[in-house]
Design a protein around this motif. Structure first.
Motif, PDB file in Angstrom:
ATOM      1  N   VAL A 117       0.557  -1.312  -0.105  1.00  0.00           N
ATOM      2  CA  VAL A 117      -0.139  -0.157   0.070  1.00  0.00           C
ATOM      3  C   VAL A 117       0.915   1.324  -0.148  1.00  0.00           C
ATOM      4  O   VAL A 117       0.494   2.251  -0.700  1.00  0.00           O
ATOM      5  CB  VAL A 117      -0.840  -0.139   1.234  1.00  0.00           C
ATOM      6  N   VAL A 118       1.898   1.424   0.706  1.00  0.00           N
ATOM      7  CA  VAL A 118       2.585   2.500   0.702  1.00  0.00           C
ATOM      8  C   VAL A 118       3.347   2.743  -0.631  1.00  0.00           C
ATOM      9  O   VAL A 118       3.307   3.790  -1.172  1.00  0.00           O
ATOM     10  CB  VAL A 118       4.048   2.238   1.870  1.00  0.00           C
ATOM     11  N   PHE A 119       3.872   1.709  -1.186  1.00  0.00           N
ATOM     12  CA  PHE A 119       4.622   1.970  -2.594  1.00  0.00           C
ATOM     13  C   PHE A 119       3.456   2.340  -3.719  1.00  0.00           C
ATOM     14  O   PHE A 119       3.748   2.970  -4.460  1.00  0.00           O
ATOM     15  CB  PHE A 119       5.182   0.612  -3.034  1.00  0.00           C
ATOM     16  N   SER A 120       2.302   1.641  -3.521  1.00  0.00           N
ATOM     17  CA  SER A 120       1.265   2.134  -4.502  1.00  0.00           C
ATOM     18  C   SER A 120       0.683   3.686  -4.110  1.00  0.00           C
ATOM     19  O   SER A 120       0.537   4.129  -5.317  1.00  0.00           O
ATOM     20  CB  SER A 120      -0.190   1.132  -4.680  1.00  0.00           C
ATOM     21  N   ILE A 121       0.929   3.981  -3.079  1.00  0.00           N
ATOM     22  CA  ILE A 121       0.375   5.442  -2.897  1.00  0.00           C
ATOM     23  C   ILE A 121       1.456   6.287  -3.328  1.00  0.00           C
ATOM     24  O   ILE A 121       1.064   7.319  -3.770  1.00  0.00           O
ATOM     25  CB  ILE A 121       0.265   5.574  -1.182  1.00  0.00           C
ATOM     26  N   PHE A 122       2.651   6.103  -3.026  1.00  0.00           N
ATOM     27  CA  PHE A 122       3.591   7.113  -3.427  1.00  0.00           C
ATOM     28  C   PHE A 122       3.495   7.072  -5.104  1.00  0.00           C
ATOM     29  O   PHE A 122       3.765   8.331  -5.699  1.00  0.00           O
ATOM     30  CB  PHE A 122       5.004   6.702  -3.158  1.00  0.00           C
ATOM     31  N   ILE A 123       3.554   5.892  -5.734  1.00  0.00           N
ATOM     32  CA  ILE A 123       3.479   5.901  -7.230  1.00  0.00           C
ATOM     33  C   ILE A 123       2.259   6.478  -7.914  1.00  0.00           C
ATOM     34  O   ILE A 123       2.434   7.411  -8.638  1.00  0.00           O
ATOM     35  CB  ILE A 123       3.977   4.564  -7.881  1.00  0.00           C
ATOM     36  N   GLY A 124       1.244   6.211  -7.057  1.00  0.00           N
ATOM     37  CA  GLY A 124      -0.318   6.774  -7.642  1.00  0.00           C
ATOM     38  C   GLY A 124      -0.145   8.107  -7.453  1.00  0.00           C
ATOM     39  O   GLY A 124      -0.651   9.030  -8.371  1.00  0.00           O
ATOM     40  N   ILE A 125       0.193   8.659  -6.310  1.00  0.00           N
ATOM     41  CA  ILE A 125       0.096  10.297  -6.091  1.00  0.00           C
ATOM     42  C   ILE A 125       1.099  10.935  -7.072  1.00  0.00           C
ATOM     43  O   ILE A 125       0.588  11.968  -7.662  1.00  0.00           O
ATOM     44  CB  ILE A 125       0.586  10.643  -4.634  1.00  0.00           C
ATOM     45  N   LEU A 126       2.201  10.665  -7.233  1.00  0.00           N
ATOM     46  CA  LEU A 126       3.053  10.987  -8.441  1.00  0.00           C
ATOM     47  C   LEU A 126       2.577  11.291  -9.745  1.00  0.00           C
ATOM     48  O   LEU A 126       2.609  12.347 -10.500  1.00  0.00           O
ATOM     49  CB  LEU A 126       4.625  10.581  -8.036  1.00  0.00           C
ATOM     50  N   LEU A 127       1.780  10.001 -10.190  1.00  0.00           N
ATOM     51  CA  LEU A 127       1.651   9.992 -11.394  1.00  0.00           C
ATOM     52  C   LEU A 127       0.059  10.835 -11.600  1.00  0.00           C
ATOM     53  O   LEU A 127      -0.032  11.383 -12.503  1.00  0.00           O
ATOM     54  CB  LEU A 127       1.044   8.410 -11.955  1.00  0.00           C
ATOM     55  N   GLY A 128      -0.823  10.944 -10.558  1.00  0.00           N
ATOM     56  CA  GLY A 128      -1.775  11.585 -10.475  1.00  0.00           C
ATOM     57  C   GLY A 128      -1.560  13.147 -10.502  1.00  0.00           C
ATOM     58  O   GLY A 128      -2.343  13.871 -11.297  1.00  0.00           O
ATOM     59  N   LEU A 129      -0.649  13.335  -9.678  1.00  0.00           N
ATOM     60  CA  LEU A 129      -0.242  15.048  -9.885  1.00  0.00           C
ATOM     61  C   LEU A 129       0.252  15.432 -11.109  1.00  0.00           C
ATOM     62  O   LEU A 129      -0.147  16.365 -11.803  1.00  0.00           O
ATOM     63  CB  LEU A 129       0.815  15.188  -8.632  1.00  0.00           C
ATOM     64  N   VAL A 130       1.308  14.535 -11.708  1.00  0.00           N
ATOM     65  CA  VAL A 130       1.777  14.968 -12.973  1.00  0.00           C
ATOM     66  C   VAL A 130       0.657  14.778 -14.041  1.00  0.00           C
ATOM     67  O   VAL A 130       0.866  15.672 -14.847  1.00  0.00           O
ATOM     68  CB  VAL A 130       3.251  13.960 -13.271  1.00  0.00           C
ATOM     69  N   SER A 131      -0.063  13.690 -14.247  1.00  0.00           N
ATOM     70  CA  SER A 131      -0.929  13.648 -15.216  1.00  0.00           C
ATOM     71  C   SER A 131      -2.135  14.817 -15.255  1.00  0.00           C
ATOM     72  O   SER A 131      -2.668  15.341 -16.103  1.00  0.00           O
ATOM     73  CB  SER A 131      -1.603  12.328 -15.091  1.00  0.00           C
ATOM     74  N   GLY A 132      -2.617  15.178 -13.892  1.00  0.00           N
ATOM     75  CA  GLY A 132      -3.577  15.829 -13.730  1.00  0.00           C
ATOM     76  C   GLY A 132      -3.253  17.579 -14.029  1.00  0.00           C
ATOM     77  O   GLY A 132      -4.141  18.175 -14.487  1.00  0.00           O
ATOM     78  N   TYR A 133      -1.946  17.770 -13.493  1.00  0.00           N
ATOM     79  CA  TYR A 133      -1.627  19.001 -13.523  1.00  0.00           C
ATOM     80  C   TYR A 133      -0.986  19.539 -15.105  1.00  0.00           C
ATOM     81  O   TYR A 133      -1.402  20.531 -15.650  1.00  0.00           O
ATOM     82  CB  TYR A 133      -0.595  19.354 -12.730  1.00  0.00           C
ATOM     83  N   THR A 239      -7.319   2.149   3.868  1.00  0.00           N
ATOM     84  CA  THR A 239      -7.754   1.234   4.789  1.00  0.00           C
ATOM     85  C   THR A 239      -8.314   0.019   4.055  1.00  0.00           C
ATOM     86  O   THR A 239      -8.585  -1.213   4.202  1.00  0.00           O
ATOM     87  CB  THR A 239      -9.025   1.648   5.748  1.00  0.00           C
ATOM     88  N   LEU A 240      -9.350   0.359   2.989  1.00  0.00           N
ATOM     89  CA  LEU A 240     -10.107  -0.367   2.118  1.00  0.00           C
ATOM     90  C   LEU A 240      -9.046  -1.380   1.316  1.00  0.00           C
ATOM     91  O   LEU A 240      -9.266  -2.409   0.996  1.00  0.00           O
ATOM     92  CB  LEU A 240     -11.111   0.120   1.113  1.00  0.00           C
ATOM     93  N   LEU A 298     -12.082  -8.179   8.476  1.00  0.00           N
ATOM     94  CA  LEU A 298     -13.331  -7.291   8.955  1.00  0.00           C
ATOM     95  C   LEU A 298     -12.757  -6.126   9.644  1.00  0.00           C
ATOM     96  O   LEU A 298     -13.810  -5.202   9.619  1.00  0.00           O
ATOM     97  CB  LEU A 298     -14.123  -8.633   9.980  1.00  0.00           C
ATOM     98  N   GLY A 299     -11.954  -6.295  10.531  1.00  0.00           N
ATOM     99  CA  GLY A 299     -11.535  -5.251  11.457  1.00  0.00           C
ATOM    100  C   GLY A 299     -11.248  -4.089  10.448  1.00  0.00           C
ATOM    101  O   GLY A 299     -11.607  -2.736  10.657  1.00  0.00           O
ATOM    102  N   ILE A 300     -10.484  -4.184   9.627  1.00  0.00           N
ATOM    103  CA  ILE A 300      -9.872  -3.262   8.575  1.00  0.00           C
ATOM    104  C   ILE A 300     -11.023  -2.622   7.782  1.00  0.00           C
ATOM    105  O   ILE A 300     -11.185  -1.538   7.480  1.00  0.00           O
ATOM    106  CB  ILE A 300      -8.824  -3.909   7.593  1.00  0.00           C
ATOM    107  N   THR A 301     -11.799  -3.599   7.291  1.00  0.00           N
ATOM    108  CA  THR A 301     -13.041  -3.218   6.391  1.00  0.00           C
ATOM    109  C   THR A 301     -13.980  -2.207   7.151  1.00  0.00           C
ATOM    110  O   THR A 301     -14.624  -1.477   6.707  1.00  0.00           O
ATOM    111  CB  THR A 301     -13.858  -4.453   6.019  1.00  0.00           C
ATOM    112  N   LEU A 302     -14.317  -2.647   8.545  1.00  0.00           N
ATOM    113  CA  LEU A 302     -15.219  -1.622   9.237  1.00  0.00           C
ATOM    114  C   LEU A 302     -14.702  -0.494   9.438  1.00  0.00           C
ATOM    115  O   LEU A 302     -15.525   0.555   9.296  1.00  0.00           O
ATOM    116  CB  LEU A 302     -15.321  -2.353  10.677  1.00  0.00           C
ATOM    117  N   VAL A 303     -13.174  -0.199   9.698  1.00  0.00           N
ATOM    118  CA  VAL A 303     -12.790   0.985   9.704  1.00  0.00           C
ATOM    119  C   VAL A 303     -12.943   1.867   8.504  1.00  0.00           C
ATOM    120  O   VAL A 303     -13.321   3.039   8.155  1.00  0.00           O
ATOM    121  CB  VAL A 303     -11.265   0.956  10.216  1.00  0.00           C
ATOM    122  N   GLY A 304     -12.468   1.224   7.371  1.00  0.00           N
ATOM    123  CA  GLY A 304     -12.457   1.926   6.240  1.00  0.00           C
ATOM    124  C   GLY A 304     -13.897   2.230   5.715  1.00  0.00           C
ATOM    125  O   GLY A 304     -14.130   3.320   5.211  1.00  0.00           O
TER     126      GLY A 304
END
Length: 347
Positions: A117-133, A239-240, A298-304
């Protein structure tokens, strides 16, 4: 901090509008906003998730044996031994202690979730910023690639990458990175879509235009002005996706492409080896690993799901209206039940 003049003319300090520091923390803030069943779901999810993390952190202290230990001072454990004082959850067909395998498996699950999840967050944020801007042809190409990857089955991709990386028989870190890499590739389009949509909306705001007028560079605007306001929904997606990452890891192990039992404990692998036990009436080898997967997800899904509902302004508005209606009904009932003191005084 704000100040206000009291009737005597002396200024007094007012508390912050958002409450104390603890009240402004992401999860605690949502916990204070939740009511009724929503609060119960969030509290239950937080309790299960906290227990899951604590067990992973203190696994060496909780587990009585190692995850690959087959004997102690008294001799071999024995295969398929029923629950007893020595092995409170019995032993597996391979002679491992079930309780120890379940406890050590929490560490493997947490490592995969964090790495993926950490790797996907960093890569996804970087690509989303560059693509959208920036937009243009780069945006169109990234959108097509993201849609193609998003449509690919995550478990099938995990199996392929597991075979490519480790030949299907992996060590601890080989299995973790095989599962995490496949999950990362699948999750990147989700973060990319969210950040890209927010970036396109935010870059048209007046403060971004003002920063351009003042000569701020594109990287400065993206990371200083846009990023801060485009990542508000990421905790919900995190969380999801964490629960989905755990299920993908368990699916790999169940199909036989997970981590070797001598390298780490993994719940999906233990379930796979317990299939033949279930038909023979040996229930303990499959029950406890399966229950661990269900409770963690179940615990993680309830939080998300709770955070997702609390982030929806329409649901918050409905709760406020319902709370006001309940208050008004209670007040009217109390007023109707109160005695008529005017009639008593006249009499």
């Amino acid at each position: 901090m704000a100040t206000e003049l009291v009737p005597s003319g002396h200024p007094t300090t007012l508390p912050p509008a958002n409450g104390s520091f603890w009240g402004r923390l992401p999860v605690l803030k949502q916990l204070r906003q939740s009511v009724g069943l929503q609060r119960g779901m969030l509290v239950a999810g937080l309790a299960i998730t906290a227990l899951f993390l604590l067990v992973a952190a203190f696994a060496p202290l909780i587990a009585p044996y190692g995850f690959a230990q087959l004997r102690d001072d008294s001799g071999p454990f024995g295969a398929q031994q029923p629950p007893s004082a020595t092995h409170i959850m019995g032993t597996t067909v391979g002679g491992y202690d079930v309780f120890s395998r379940v406890i050590w498996g929490t560490q493997t699950a947490v490592l995969v979730i964090v790495v993926a999840v950490v790797f996907s967050i960093f890569i996804g944020i970087l690509l989303g910023l560059v693509s959208g801007y920036i937009g243009g042809w780069l945006d169109r190409v990234l959108v097509v690639i993201g849609d193609a990857v998003y449509a690919f089955p995550s478990l099938l991709l995990a199996i392929v990458l597991s075979i490519v990386i480790s030949g299907g028989q992996s060590s601890l870190w080989g299995g973790i990175f095989a599962a995490a890499l496949s999950i990362t590739v699948v999750f990147i389009p989700q973060y990319y879509r969210v950040i890209r949509a927010e970036t396109i909306r935010i870059k048209a705001e007046p403060y971004v235009e003002s920063a351009k007028m003042l000569g701020a560079s594109a990287p400065r605007i993206m990371f200083r002005h846009v990023l801060r306001n485009a990542t508000r929904t990421l905790p919900i997606i995190f969380t999801l996706n964490s629960s989905e990452a755990l299920l993908t890891l368990a699916g790999l192990g169940f199909l036989g492409f997970g981590i070797e039992p001598t390298a780490a404990a993994e719940w999906g692998y233990d379930l796979n080896k317990a299939l033949s036990d279930v038909t023979s009436g040996i229930w303990w080898t499959a029950l406890y690993p399966g229950l661990a997967i269900v409770l963690a997800v179940l615990g993680i899904t309830l939080v998300g799901e709770s955070l997702n509902d609390l982030a929806d302004p329409r649901l918050r508005a409905r709760r406020r209206v319902k709370a006001r209606a309940t208050t008004a009904t209670t007040t009217a009932t109390a007023a109707a039940a109160a005695p008529d003191t005017t009639t008593e005084e006249k009499s």
